[in-house]
Design an enzyme around this catalytic site. Structure first.
Site, PDB file in Angstrom:
ATOM      1  N   LYS A   1      16.702  17.736  16.090  1.00  0.00           N
ATOM      2  CA  LYS A   1      17.862  18.106  15.279  1.00  0.00           C
ATOM      3  C   LYS A   1      17.421  18.330  13.837  1.00  0.00           C
ATOM      4  O   LYS A   1      17.822  19.295  13.175  1.00  0.00           O
ATOM      5  CB  LYS A   1      18.914  16.988  15.352  1.00  0.00           C
TER       6      LYS A   1
ATOM      7  N   LYS B   1      23.753  22.095  30.288  1.00  0.00           N
ATOM      8  CA  LYS B   1      25.019  22.439  29.621  1.00  0.00           C
ATOM      9  C   LYS B   1      24.763  23.242  28.364  1.00  0.00           C
ATOM     10  O   LYS B   1      25.486  24.172  28.045  1.00  0.00           O
ATOM     11  CB  LYS B   1      25.747  21.162  29.193  1.00  0.00           C
TER      12      LYS B   1
ATOM     13  N   LYS C   1      15.729  26.110  32.555  1.00  0.00           N
ATOM     14  CA  LYS C   1      16.201  24.809  33.038  1.00  0.00           C
ATOM     15  C   LYS C   1      17.739  24.769  33.008  1.00  0.00           C
ATOM     16  O   LYS C   1      18.348  25.179  32.009  1.00  0.00           O
ATOM     17  CB  LYS C   1      15.644  23.707  32.120  1.00  0.00           C
TER      18      LYS C   1
HETATM   19  P1  ADP Z   1      22.216  18.595  30.119  1.00  0.00           P
HETATM   20  O1  ADP Z   1      20.827  19.121  29.871  1.00  0.00           O
HETATM   21  O2  ADP Z   1      23.035  19.513  30.956  1.00  0.00           O
HETATM   22  O3  ADP Z   1      22.912  18.146  28.860  1.00  0.00           O
HETATM   23  P2  ADP Z   1      21.785  15.789  30.553  1.00  0.00           P
HETATM   24  O4  ADP Z   1      20.709  15.739  29.523  1.00  0.00           O
HETATM   25  O5  ADP Z   1      23.094  15.119  30.254  1.00  0.00           O
HETATM   26  O6  ADP Z   1      22.041  17.300  31.017  1.00  0.00           O
HETATM   27  O7  ADP Z   1      21.204  15.251  31.924  1.00  0.00           O
HETATM   28  C1  ADP Z   1      21.330  13.961  32.431  1.00  0.00           C
HETATM   29  C2  ADP Z   1      20.181  13.745  33.403  1.00  0.00           C
HETATM   30  O8  ADP Z   1      20.269  14.722  34.465  1.00  0.00           O
HETATM   31  C3  ADP Z   1      18.814  14.006  32.755  1.00  0.00           C
HETATM   32  O9  ADP Z   1      18.257  12.853  32.208  1.00  0.00           O
HETATM   33  C4  ADP Z   1      17.979  14.486  33.917  1.00  0.00           C
HETATM   34  O10 ADP Z   1      17.495  13.375  34.613  1.00  0.00           O
HETATM   35  C5  ADP Z   1      18.965  15.189  34.805  1.00  0.00           C
HETATM   36  N1  ADP Z   1      18.884  16.651  34.631  1.00  0.00           N
HETATM   37  C6  ADP Z   1      19.620  17.424  33.796  1.00  0.00           C
HETATM   38  N2  ADP Z   1      19.315  18.722  33.930  1.00  0.00           N
HETATM   39  C7  ADP Z   1      18.353  18.798  34.885  1.00  0.00           C
HETATM   40  C8  ADP Z   1      17.622  19.873  35.495  1.00  0.00           C
HETATM   41  N3  ADP Z   1      17.861  21.141  35.171  1.00  0.00           N
HETATM   42  N4  ADP Z   1      16.711  19.569  36.435  1.00  0.00           N
HETATM   43  C9  ADP Z   1      16.478  18.288  36.813  1.00  0.00           C
HETATM   44  N5  ADP Z   1      17.135  17.237  36.272  1.00  0.00           N
HETATM   45  C10 ADP Z   1      18.067  17.462  35.332  1.00  0.00           C
END
Ligand code: ADP
Ligand code: TRP
Length: 324
Positions: free
Chosen positions: A111, A193, A190
């Protein structure tokens, strides 16, 4: 094995969250001596500043986890902020946290590198996460690779507290989720969100089908053979396919003579079917918010009892325990 993990309620869960985290939580509840899972709403507060949104997301996250198979008879499910002991523990840990350690942590560092203002909540985020883990004497923390650094911070803090004040905390180990690799999103990056490329677990089937049909693919002609291993559509298909289905599809890729539309249709059919039972359970739970709140309240009660025990141990160890 004492398992603990947390997941932020920052939006609806997508396939990446399921295959990269939630599925393993559910598997581990079967083999752990104890399993604690919580919805990390205090962490989410560092990004969501809308009360209604945060409250709704938190309840949705609980319903989603239960619908996907988290069983309150086998695992303790609760909301992070329902265990205030963790915040007190955060303070104790903060006093043994070197600034430099937090300056190196990626959420804050990224950030700052982007020139965005960061608040102290984001800076101290890994300390709260360490308290989350240590408060339950957890020894095993299933997380995606992105959280490894935070588990290392937790181990560092527990180690230095123990070194200063005597054995107090159990040093946890990360359990990196294998096979999850990186679930690709609709654009091949990847799934996240933040990239607006997600396929959500509880998306309406017809909307999901449309999103799948719009997955970006290359423009090679139909007759050309293709390499399945490097194709994100094939990777997504593999998440849901049986080994035989996967092999058959891989053979089609290598032969050529098919269009991506065919893979997309097969993927949509499998994915809709895969989550059908969870979708049915979710619809049921949605009608019974009081049941979900009762599960969360029972979970919080159990979690608080354990956290209070660990907090007392820590307060005694560092000399801040007085009247009760
Ligand atoms: P986002 O990237 O959508 O904000 P988060 O960071 O909240 O998702 O993800 C929570 C957990 O879900 C992560 O710690 C990871 O373990 C898993 N995760 C999120 N996106 C992926 C992905 N594309 N592939 C594999 N695991 C993922
Ligand atoms: N920071 C984790 C994430 O964004 C969520 C989390 C909070 C967590 N506290 C935790 C994960 C404790 C494991 C253990 O995914």
């Amino acid at each position: 094995m004492r398992v603990l993990s947390g997941i932020q309620p920052t939006g609806r869960f997508h396939w990446g969250n399921y295959f990269g985290a939630i599925r393993q939580y559910i598997e581990l509840q079967e083999v752990a001596d104890e399993a604690f899972y919580f919805i990390a709403n205090l962490h989410a507060l560092t990004t969501i500043r809308d009360r209604e949104q945060l409250q709704k997301n938190t309840l949705d996250a609980a319903i989603d986890l239960l619908a996907l198979g988290l069983d309150p008879q086998k695992a303790t499910l609760f909301v992070q902020s329902d265990v205030p002991e963790v915040c007190e523990l955060t303070w104790l840990l903060m006093t043994v946290t070197p600034m430099g350690l937090l300056e190196r942590c990626h959420a804050y560092k990224d950030k700052k590198a982007r020139g965005l203002p960061a608040d102290a909540g984001l800076f101290a985020y890994p300390v709260l996460m360490a308290a989350d883990i240590l408060a339950y004497d957890s020894d095993t923390v299933p997380v995606g690779e992105d959280q490894l650094q935070h588990i290392e911070v937790c181990r560092d803090l527990a180690g230095s507290f123990n070194a200063k004040f005597g054995e107090t905390f159990v040093l946890p180990r990360a359990k990196i989720i294998e096979g999850a690799a990186r679930v690709p999103g609709t654009d091949g990056e990847k799934m996240s969100k933040s990239y607006n490329n997600t396929l959500d677990i509880f998306e309406e089937p017809e909307i999901l089908r449309k999103k799948i049909m719009r997955i970006v693919t290359d423009s090679r002609p139909i007759h050309e053979p293709k390499d399945p291993e490097t194709d994100h559509l094939f990777q997504l298909y593999s998440l849901f396919a049986s080994p035989a289905q996967r092999e058959a599809m891989a053979a089609r890729y290598r032969q050529g003579g098919f269009g991506y539309g065919e893979v997309k249709t097969a993927l949509a059919d499998l994915a809709i079917d895969y989550f059908a039972e969870a979708r049915r359970r979710r619809a049921e739970l949605e009608q019974k918010p009081e049941l979900v709140l009762k599960i969360l309240a029972d979970g919080a009660k159990k979690a608080r009892a354990k956290a209070a025990e660990v907090l007392l141990r820590a307060k005694k160890a560092c000399g801040v325990q007085y009247c009760w």
